[in-house]
Design an enzyme around this catalytic site. Structure first.
Site, PDB file in Angstrom:
ATOM      1  N   LYS A  13       0.837  -1.211   0.000  1.00  0.00           N
ATOM      2  CA  LYS A  13       0.000   0.000   0.000  1.00  0.00           C
ATOM      3  C   LYS A  13       0.873   1.263   0.000  1.00  0.00           C
ATOM      4  O   LYS A  13       0.614   2.201  -0.747  1.00  0.00           O
ATOM      5  CB  LYS A  13      -0.905   0.037   1.257  1.00  0.00           C
ATOM      6  CG  LYS A  13      -1.831  -1.154   1.401  1.00  0.00           C
ATOM      7  CD  LYS A  13      -2.753  -1.007   2.601  1.00  0.00           C
ATOM      8  CE  LYS A  13      -2.053  -0.989   3.944  1.00  0.00           C
ATOM      9  NZ  LYS A  13      -1.413  -2.271   4.316  1.00  0.00           N
ATOM     10  N   ARG A 127      12.116  -6.931   5.692  1.00  0.00           N
ATOM     11  CA  ARG A 127      12.038  -5.472   5.535  1.00  0.00           C
ATOM     12  C   ARG A 127      12.821  -4.790   6.671  1.00  0.00           C
ATOM     13  O   ARG A 127      12.803  -5.234   7.797  1.00  0.00           O
ATOM     14  CB  ARG A 127      10.572  -5.036   5.591  1.00  0.00           C
ATOM     15  CG  ARG A 127      10.372  -3.556   5.325  1.00  0.00           C
ATOM     16  CD  ARG A 127       9.009  -3.265   4.767  1.00  0.00           C
ATOM     17  NE  ARG A 127       7.993  -3.150   5.786  1.00  0.00           N
ATOM     18  CZ  ARG A 127       6.735  -2.756   5.527  1.00  0.00           C
ATOM     19  NH1 ARG A 127       6.370  -2.486   4.289  1.00  0.00           N
ATOM     20  NH2 ARG A 127       5.871  -2.667   6.477  1.00  0.00           N
ATOM     21  N   ARG A 160      11.682  -3.132  12.441  1.00  0.00           N
ATOM     22  CA  ARG A 160      10.661  -2.543  13.308  1.00  0.00           C
ATOM     23  C   ARG A 160      10.245  -3.527  14.400  1.00  0.00           C
ATOM     24  O   ARG A 160      10.241  -4.733  14.175  1.00  0.00           O
ATOM     25  CB  ARG A 160       9.421  -2.182  12.464  1.00  0.00           C
ATOM     26  CG  ARG A 160       9.522  -0.833  11.813  1.00  0.00           C
ATOM     27  CD  ARG A 160       8.472  -0.574  10.752  1.00  0.00           C
ATOM     28  NE  ARG A 160       7.124  -1.056  11.046  1.00  0.00           N
ATOM     29  CZ  ARG A 160       6.106  -0.912  10.214  1.00  0.00           C
ATOM     30  NH1 ARG A 160       6.268  -0.298   9.052  1.00  0.00           N
ATOM     31  NH2 ARG A 160       4.913  -1.371  10.512  1.00  0.00           N
ATOM     32  N   ARG A 171      -0.383  -9.501  13.242  1.00  0.00           N
ATOM     33  CA  ARG A 171      -0.920  -8.445  12.364  1.00  0.00           C
ATOM     34  C   ARG A 171      -1.745  -9.049  11.224  1.00  0.00           C
ATOM     35  O   ARG A 171      -2.777  -8.504  10.838  1.00  0.00           O
ATOM     36  CB  ARG A 171       0.217  -7.595  11.788  1.00  0.00           C
ATOM     37  CG  ARG A 171       0.789  -6.623  12.825  1.00  0.00           C
ATOM     38  CD  ARG A 171       2.125  -6.069  12.384  1.00  0.00           C
ATOM     39  NE  ARG A 171       2.041  -5.122  11.314  1.00  0.00           N
ATOM     40  CZ  ARG A 171       3.080  -4.784  10.530  1.00  0.00           C
ATOM     41  NH1 ARG A 171       4.259  -5.351  10.709  1.00  0.00           N
ATOM     42  NH2 ARG A 171       2.932  -3.898   9.578  1.00  0.00           N
TER      43      ARG A 171
HETATM   44  P1  AMP Z   1       0.971   0.087   9.410  1.00  0.00           P
HETATM   45  O1  AMP Z   1       2.281   0.750   9.223  1.00  0.00           O
HETATM   46  O2  AMP Z   1      -0.139   0.691   8.606  1.00  0.00           O
HETATM   47  O3  AMP Z   1       1.042  -1.412   9.248  1.00  0.00           O
HETATM   48  O4  AMP Z   1       0.541   0.355  10.944  1.00  0.00           O
HETATM   49  C1  AMP Z   1       1.381  -0.040  12.011  1.00  0.00           C
HETATM   50  C2  AMP Z   1       0.545  -0.206  13.271  1.00  0.00           C
HETATM   51  O5  AMP Z   1      -0.078   1.044  13.614  1.00  0.00           O
HETATM   52  C3  AMP Z   1      -0.596  -1.207  13.184  1.00  0.00           C
HETATM   53  O6  AMP Z   1      -0.177  -2.542  13.394  1.00  0.00           O
HETATM   54  C4  AMP Z   1      -1.513  -0.700  14.291  1.00  0.00           C
HETATM   55  O7  AMP Z   1      -1.011  -1.041  15.576  1.00  0.00           O
HETATM   56  C5  AMP Z   1      -1.390   0.809  14.146  1.00  0.00           C
HETATM   57  N1  AMP Z   1      -2.378   1.362  13.186  1.00  0.00           N
HETATM   58  C6  AMP Z   1      -2.116   1.975  12.001  1.00  0.00           C
HETATM   59  N2  AMP Z   1      -3.253   2.366  11.412  1.00  0.00           N
HETATM   60  C7  AMP Z   1      -4.261   1.999  12.228  1.00  0.00           C
HETATM   61  C8  AMP Z   1      -5.678   2.105  12.153  1.00  0.00           C
HETATM   62  N3  AMP Z   1      -6.302   2.681  11.091  1.00  0.00           N
HETATM   63  N4  AMP Z   1      -6.416   1.596  13.188  1.00  0.00           N
HETATM   64  C9  AMP Z   1      -5.821   1.035  14.262  1.00  0.00           C
HETATM   65  N5  AMP Z   1      -4.485   0.881  14.381  1.00  0.00           N
HETATM   66  C10 AMP Z   1      -3.698   1.366  13.377  1.00  0.00           C
END
Ligand code: AMP
Length: 212
Positions: A13, A127, A160, A171
């Site tokens: 994404k 990554r 990370r 996740r």
């Molecule tokens: P991402 O980089 O988008 O995978 O987000 C990393 C982490 O941030 C996720 O595993 C969640 O803990 C938190 N997070 C990001 N976006 C959201 C969202 N829209 N709702 C809830 N948690 C989020």
């Protein structure tokens, strides 16, 4: 353009969003980046989000909606936005719908980027990310020139906390349980575009064919 980018962690994404910003000047809004910056800066928001993030769980809908209500009203959103990692639950999708109605805005599409689970696992465990500027590397396909040092800013390139195998598995489960139902939600809204993500360029071509 105003798009939602749906897809499991590691589906690409962020990469697609970055390429699209260059094409039409839309702004990428990544809730994950906003939260990681808040954690790094040690703000109250970061403190509230950190435990859930490290475990690969979602942070609360209220916290996320508070962030997004503000963010979507900023000036740079007038030229369009690519929502990367938001919404992630049905309550967030419903709250976003209500917010956009209030703002008098409509989305062009919700793009589902579909990638096989084994590809995602491989991508995420290899990554690495610059802890200063967020530049993404991959130890197999795109390593930093000097191991552990960012080519762009010289910052530390690290794995990370939420990219350990345990956190990644969690996740992906969280995605299947809480985020995958959004595909049906946006299908019912007649906004869904499903793309089999063979490459970021293929995803972009499919988006352009649908909405340009
Ligand atoms: P991402 O980089 O988008 O995978 O987000 C990393 C982490 O941030 C996720 O595993 C969640 O803990 C938190 N997070 C990001 N976006 C959201 C969202 N829209 N709702 C809830 N948690 C989020």
């Amino acid at each position: 353009m105003k798009l939602i980018l749906l897809g499991a962690p590691g589906a690409g994404k962020g990469t697609v969003a970055k390429l699209l910003t260059k094409i039409d000047g839309s702004v990428q809004i990544s809730t994950g980046d906003i939260l990681r910056n808040a954690v790094a800066a040690g703000t109250e928001l970061g403190k509230q989000a950190q435990t859930a993030m490290n475990a690969g769980d979602l942070v609360s809908d209220d916290l996320i909606m508070g962030i997004m209500e503000q963010r979507l009203q900023e000036d740079d959103c007038k030229s369009g936005y690519l929502l990367d990692g938001f919404p992630r639950t049905i309550p967030q999708a419903k709250a976003l719908k209500a917010l956009l109605e209030k703002m008098g805005e409509t989305l062009d599409a919700a793009v589902e980027i579909d990638v096989a689970r084994d590809v995602i696992l491989d991508r995420l465990t290899t990554r690495r990310t610059c802890s200063d500027c967020g530049e993404i590397y991959n130890i197999k396909s795109n390593p930093a020139k000097v191991d552990g040092v960012c080519d762009k800013c010289g910052g530390a390139v690290v794995q990370r906390d939420d990219e350990t195998i345990e956190a990644i598995s969690n996740r992906l489960n969280v995605y299947n349980e809480q985020t995958a139902p959004l595909v049906g939600f946006y299908q019912a809204e007649d906004l869904l575009l499903s793309v089999d993500a063979t490459s970021s360029e293929a995803v972009i071509s499919a988006i352009q064919a649908k909405i340009c």
